[in-house]
Write a protein that holds these residues in place. Structure first.
Motif, PDB file in Angstrom:
ATOM      1  N   ILE B 148       0.853  -1.203   0.000  1.00  0.00           N
ATOM      2  CA  ILE B 148       0.000   0.000   0.000  1.00  0.00           C
ATOM      3  C   ILE B 148       0.881   1.243   0.000  1.00  0.00           C
ATOM      4  N   PHE B 149       1.149   1.746  -1.203  1.00  0.00           N
ATOM      5  CA  PHE B 149       1.997   2.926  -1.335  1.00  0.00           C
ATOM      6  C   PHE B 149       1.128   4.166  -1.571  1.00  0.00           C
ATOM      7  N   VAL B 150       1.506   5.218  -0.868  1.00  0.00           N
ATOM      8  CA  VAL B 150       0.654   6.415  -0.894  1.00  0.00           C
ATOM      9  C   VAL B 150       1.491   7.671  -1.074  1.00  0.00           C
ATOM     10  N   SER B 151       0.801   8.761  -1.392  1.00  0.00           N
ATOM     11  CA  SER B 151       1.475  10.059  -1.491  1.00  0.00           C
ATOM     12  C   SER B 151       1.890  10.495  -0.088  1.00  0.00           C
ATOM     13  N   ASP B 152       2.963  11.258   0.012  1.00  0.00           N
ATOM     14  CA  ASP B 152       3.485  11.637   1.331  1.00  0.00           C
ATOM     15  C   ASP B 152       2.744  12.863   1.880  1.00  0.00           C
ATOM     16  N   GLU B 153       1.439  12.709   2.082  1.00  0.00           N
ATOM     17  CA  GLU B 153       0.621  13.808   2.610  1.00  0.00           C
ATOM     18  C   GLU B 153      -0.050  13.336   3.891  1.00  0.00           C
ATOM     19  N   PRO B 154       0.651  13.485   5.039  1.00  0.00           N
ATOM     20  CA  PRO B 154       0.085  12.988   6.294  1.00  0.00           C
ATOM     21  C   PRO B 154      -1.339  13.498   6.522  1.00  0.00           C
ATOM     22  N   GLY B 155      -2.242  12.587   6.850  1.00  0.00           N
ATOM     23  CA  GLY B 155      -3.617  12.984   7.129  1.00  0.00           C
ATOM     24  C   GLY B 155      -4.493  13.049   5.911  1.00  0.00           C
ATOM     25  N   ARG B 156      -3.872  12.963   4.721  1.00  0.00           N
ATOM     26  CA  ARG B 156      -4.707  12.952   3.511  1.00  0.00           C
ATOM     27  C   ARG B 156      -3.975  12.249   2.355  1.00  0.00           C
ATOM     28  N   ALA B 157      -3.308  11.192   2.733  1.00  0.00           N
ATOM     29  CA  ALA B 157      -2.564  10.412   1.741  1.00  0.00           C
ATOM     30  C   ALA B 157      -3.506   9.878   0.670  1.00  0.00           C
ATOM     31  N   ARG B 158      -2.981   9.776  -0.538  1.00  0.00           N
ATOM     32  CA  ARG B 158      -3.756   9.156  -1.616  1.00  0.00           C
ATOM     33  C   ARG B 158      -2.978   7.970  -2.155  1.00  0.00           C
ATOM     34  N   VAL B 159      -3.694   6.944  -2.491  1.00  0.00           N
ATOM     35  CA  VAL B 159      -3.039   5.718  -2.933  1.00  0.00           C
ATOM     36  C   VAL B 159      -2.322   5.960  -4.269  1.00  0.00           C
ATOM     37  N   LEU B 160      -1.142   5.346  -4.431  1.00  0.00           N
ATOM     38  CA  LEU B 160      -0.397   5.479  -5.683  1.00  0.00           C
ATOM     39  C   LEU B 160      -0.706   4.261  -6.563  1.00  0.00           C
ATOM     40  N   PRO B 161      -0.732   4.466  -7.874  1.00  0.00           N
ATOM     41  CA  PRO B 161      -1.065   3.369  -8.800  1.00  0.00           C
ATOM     42  C   PRO B 161      -0.161   2.139  -8.599  1.00  0.00           C
ATOM     43  N   LEU B 162       1.075   2.382  -8.221  1.00  0.00           N
ATOM     44  CA  LEU B 162       2.040   1.325  -7.900  1.00  0.00           C
ATOM     45  C   LEU B 162       1.457   0.242  -6.992  1.00  0.00           C
ATOM     46  N   SER B 163       0.591   0.667  -6.056  1.00  0.00           N
ATOM     47  CA  SER B 163       0.013  -0.287  -5.109  1.00  0.00           C
ATOM     48  C   SER B 163      -0.686  -1.438  -5.821  1.00  0.00           C
ATOM     49  N   TYR B 164      -1.367  -1.084  -6.915  1.00  0.00           N
ATOM     50  CA  TYR B 164      -2.173  -2.101  -7.582  1.00  0.00           C
ATOM     51  C   TYR B 164      -1.322  -3.094  -8.381  1.00  0.00           C
ATOM     52  N   GLU B 165      -0.025  -2.838  -8.444  1.00  0.00           N
ATOM     53  CA  GLU B 165       0.877  -3.825  -9.036  1.00  0.00           C
ATOM     54  C   GLU B 165       1.310  -4.839  -7.981  1.00  0.00           C
ATOM     55  N   LYS B 166       1.460  -4.364  -6.756  1.00  0.00           N
ATOM     56  CA  LYS B 166       1.966  -5.255  -5.699  1.00  0.00           C
ATOM     57  C   LYS B 166       0.855  -6.024  -4.974  1.00  0.00           C
ATOM     58  N   LEU B 167      -0.270  -5.328  -4.738  1.00  0.00           N
ATOM     59  CA  LEU B 167      -1.328  -5.950  -3.921  1.00  0.00           C
ATOM     60  C   LEU B 167      -1.828  -7.313  -4.429  1.00  0.00           C
ATOM     61  N   PRO B 168      -1.937  -7.538  -5.767  1.00  0.00           N
ATOM     62  CA  PRO B 168      -2.476  -8.830  -6.224  1.00  0.00           C
ATOM     63  C   PRO B 168      -1.679 -10.027  -5.694  1.00  0.00           C
ATOM     64  N   LYS B 169      -0.406  -9.813  -5.336  1.00  0.00           N
ATOM     65  CA  LYS B 169       0.417 -10.931  -4.833  1.00  0.00           C
ATOM     66  C   LYS B 169      -0.120 -11.488  -3.521  1.00  0.00           C
ATOM     67  N   LEU B 170      -0.914 -10.672  -2.805  1.00  0.00           N
ATOM     68  CA  LEU B 170      -1.485 -11.156  -1.535  1.00  0.00           C
ATOM     69  C   LEU B 170      -2.357 -12.393  -1.764  1.00  0.00           C
ATOM     70  N   ARG B 171      -2.921 -12.495  -2.972  1.00  0.00           N
ATOM     71  CA  ARG B 171      -3.797 -13.635  -3.272  1.00  0.00           C
ATOM     72  C   ARG B 171      -3.063 -14.968  -3.130  1.00  0.00           C
ATOM     73  N   GLU B 172      -1.748 -14.925  -3.374  1.00  0.00           N
ATOM     74  CA  GLU B 172      -0.984 -16.177  -3.404  1.00  0.00           C
ATOM     75  C   GLU B 172      -0.579 -16.659  -2.021  1.00  0.00           C
ATOM     76  N   ARG B 173      -0.759 -15.804  -1.019  1.00  0.00           N
ATOM     77  CA  ARG B 173      -0.294 -16.180   0.315  1.00  0.00           C
ATOM     78  C   ARG B 173      -1.300 -17.072   1.035  1.00  0.00           C
ATOM     79  N   SER B 174      -0.786 -17.889   1.912  1.00  0.00           N
ATOM     80  CA  SER B 174      -1.660 -18.806   2.649  1.00  0.00           C
ATOM     81  C   SER B 174      -2.078 -18.189   3.982  1.00  0.00           C
ATOM     82  N   GLY B 175      -3.132 -18.700   4.549  1.00  0.00           N
ATOM     83  CA  GLY B 175      -3.598 -18.247   5.856  1.00  0.00           C
ATOM     84  C   GLY B 175      -4.398 -16.958   5.769  1.00  0.00           C
ATOM     85  N   ILE B 176      -4.800 -16.518   6.970  1.00  0.00           N
ATOM     86  CA  ILE B 176      -5.545 -15.264   7.063  1.00  0.00           C
ATOM     87  C   ILE B 176      -4.539 -14.126   7.191  1.00  0.00           C
ATOM     88  N   LEU B 177      -4.705 -13.094   6.363  1.00  0.00           N
ATOM     89  CA  LEU B 177      -3.762 -11.977   6.400  1.00  0.00           C
ATOM     90  C   LEU B 177      -4.414 -10.801   7.121  1.00  0.00           C
TER      91      LEU B 177
END
Lengths: 460, 460
Positions: B148-177
């Motif tokens: 979860i990568f975000v803009s460096d704006e404390p209190g009003r961070a916005r998600v960076l598109p980069l996040s959506y490249e990394k997050l799908p990998k969570l699907r491959e992990r086992s157990g409850i995350l």
């Protein structure tokens, strides 16, 4: 001092001239008289202005125009003969027309404009001659002599501030002054016409120029009705209506008084009275700066077709500072004027007159909105009509909106749009064009026909 | 695969942790769990986030912060002890907090933001440990590790598109995350918080990132109500509501779901279900892309105060191409965002959030409007409230507006403003702030309480 303006139907025949003369001479305050060109005497009749347009067309085509010229002259001659005015005035009119033709025959656009203006100009001469013939002191006053100076934009001339320096001198003149409506003179000395309803504009300019106590606008109805009389039987007559109310009604389809015509008198607060030449005893409708609202917050219902709606939506649109401004800027670049912009959180509708959106313009506008504003959705909704409930003081009356929306519901008219701002003179509803008449009738019945009214205190 | 987010009240105590664990482990699809910091256990309780803010304040003042530090730790310790989790986790939390303090003690703004974020972060660790303790495979996943990568704006961070490249990998992990809500990491590696309601945002980002089948948002109510439950007894529960409807309701005062939080799932059409941790059998409210309208065109009534209206009028305004655009430009120059611009022919109202108009800004804006737009009149109307009737498909239903305006009339609420665009999800009414509650109640009764409904076919 009053300015009395007589429309085309009020000066269409000798009979009408007699009525006008009676009206003018029965009140000494009626010092300034503005006349239109002779209008229709019966349904199938041709207006003087249309005879002049036909004459101009013939000249422009380089064809023989004797017949058309003759028809114009005959129309004046009939009035002059029936009124027993010395026929020398016909010679004057022939000379005047021929000199206009000679002067502008190589400039068809200018020729058309001057010939159209001559309809009013020569009619004013006849009116002055008739008043003289009856034994009253009356003078034809050419707009140049009066001081009506305008921008050199044939068909849409605008009055120049200079006029208001010269016009007050008319107060000092004796007798009844008869001024032709519909045109003024450019500073270069050209006759230039106002837009449609231009005689009303002349009357208003003269009234403002001489700071008249009242501007009387004589036409062929006893009053301005609260609704289009073609839609409702025996419609309610308005006793008083404010400038602002009148302007809203004109905007939405009331053709009785051209809205531009109100501006000069509005600025000085000179009241206008719309009266009937055929029934001058009827009190008419007064257009004033303020009126007591009392129990008639609504004065009229108007409706007009020919609108469309460009609708755009975008998620989180509401957060984008500048979105609305940029949308309007794209339209402005294309010269499009818009009427209203109702909006939700994530969408904006822009209501405009449909004729502005030619296929080319529409294509360009859509492409720019999609590209520059990155909208999620854009579409156009055509064939819309606007219905307006007009009345000052509506805003402070509970239940006005309820009555309107309930009337629509009963008439099974679906509301495409509601737009009521605060401190409003009007409430605007968007409906499909084919529901317009039904919508207007339903609103009229609700506000003006007690049979239909329900009291909210009785619904529990 | 489902993402289940638990709000502060759902993780406020050991008892609540047990409920959450039961919910999570009772459905194998609940693979991703997002948790808030512990909320209030009872009315007068202090939220973890507020304890952390107090701690940060002490450090910033350079004062001794042992007490505040202790209160934070005690809150976790109580949960850990009651759940019989090995207490080593408390040592981890102490180390974590102290390292944040050491790292940012000279940057109070950053320290505050990181300490606030730690509330969620350490709670996620406790939740993962508890699930392990119960014998389930569960892993605490730090937002940096999750992606979860975000803009460096404390209190009003916005998600960076980069996040959506990394997050799908969570699907491959086992157990409850178990992922802490409320913050992400800047590309430089700083913890940065989202705005208010930020755990909802995390849940939504994760759901979008792993393309979840459902995003479950657990809170402490059985459903989202159709109206503020403080205003109406036993309000109607919404079964389904669309993203667009939810956004309109959030805008106008519904605090249950932060509107920004919907954006990631909205874009992918992932449904959201708002459920009750204390009563997971209740079906909850589904937030979806589309719902059948049927006989419930209206889903909710919302209202919010704090608006004002700048009203300008000018004779023949309607003819001035560019007037509206220039008006909006002046506001934009001052950084003012506006909500709506209802208009008549010769006037425009601009509705905006009142807090933006500080006396200075107001003075400048008024001066510019008067000078640049040469208006006849300008005034401000304060203390306005907006009331919204929300529902897709309203637009195609005859009589919706009638019901609303009639409800206002019966409740003797004067309408300052009505704004309904075409193709709308909502109808907006402006009323005086002091009439807001009455207005909301009246509308609720009209649309949701059959006792009050009247049929238009019966009024003749």
């Amino acid at each position: 001092m009053k300015v009395a303006k007589f429309g085309g139907s009020s000066v269409a025949s000798a009979e009408k001239f007699k009525q006008v003369a009676h009206i003018v001479t029965s009140d000494k305050e009626r010092k300034l008289v503005v006349v239109s060109a002779p209008g229709k005497r019966y349904g199938e009749d041709t207006k003087m202005t249309d005879l002049l347009i036909a004459l101009s067309a013939k000249i422009q085509l380089g064809e023989d125009y004797v017949d058309e010229f003759g028809q114009v002259i005959d129309r004046y001659r009939e009035i002059v003969v029936d009124l027993s005015i010395p026929e020398t005035i016909i010679t004057d009119i022939i000379t005047n027309l021929q000199s206009l033709i000679d002067l502008h025959k190589n400039d068809p656009f200018r020729l058309l404009d001057c010939l159209k203006a001559s309809g009013e100009d020569n009619n004013a001469k006849v009116m002055a001659a008739y008043l003289n013939h009856l034994g009253f002191e009356a003078h034809y006053v050419n707009p140049k002599e009066a001081g009506i100076f305008v921008s050199d934009e044939p068909g849409r001339a605008r009055v120049l501030p200079l006029s208001y320096e010269k016009l007050p001198k008319l107060r000092e003149r004796s007798g009844i002054l008869v001024i032709p409506g519909f045109f003024g003179y450019s500073e270069e000395g050209n006759m230039v016409t106002f837009s449609r309803g231009g005689s009303d504009i002349t009357g208003s300019i003269v009234a403002a120029g001489v700071k008249a106590d009242l501007y009387e606008n004589f036409t062929d109805v006893d009053a301005i009705y609260s609704v289009d009389p073609r839609l409702v039987e025996k419609p309610h007559e308005m006793k008083e209506v404010t400038y602002r109310e009148m302007r809203e009604l004109s905007y939405a389809g009331f053709s009785v008084f051209h809205d531009e015509a109100l501006e000069p008198v509005y600025k000085l607060g000179i009241p206008v009275c719309v009266k009937n030449t055929n029934n001058p005893e009827a009190k008419g409708t007064f257009i004033v700066a303020e009126r007591p609202h009392g129990d008639t917050p609504v004065v009229g219902i108007a409706g007009d077709k020919g609108f469309c709606n460009i609708h755009v939506s975008k998620y989180l649109l509401n957060r984008e500072i500048g979105f609305g401004r940029r949308l309007l800027e794209i339209l402005e670049d294309e010269g499009i004027s818009y009427e209203h912009t109702p909006s939700g959180i994530d969408n904006i509708s822009v209501i405009m007159r449909e004729h502005q959106l030619t296929p080319d313009v529409e294509k360009r506008v859509f492409a720019r909105i999609e590209k520059e504003l990155e909208v999620d959705e854009i579409f156009i909704e055509r064939d819309l009509a606007m219905v307006m409930v007009v009345g000052e003081g509506m805003n402070s009356t509970v239940g006005i909106a309820a009555k309107a929306t309930e009337a629509f519901a009963r008439a099974e008219v679906n509301l495409e749009m509601i737009n009521q701002g605060s401190s409003e003179v009007s409430m605007m509803f968007g409906v499909k064009a084919d529901a317009l008449d039904r919508a207007v009738q339903a609103l009229y019945n609700t506000y003006f026909n007690s049979m239909y009214s329900i009291s909210y205190s009785n619904i529990k």
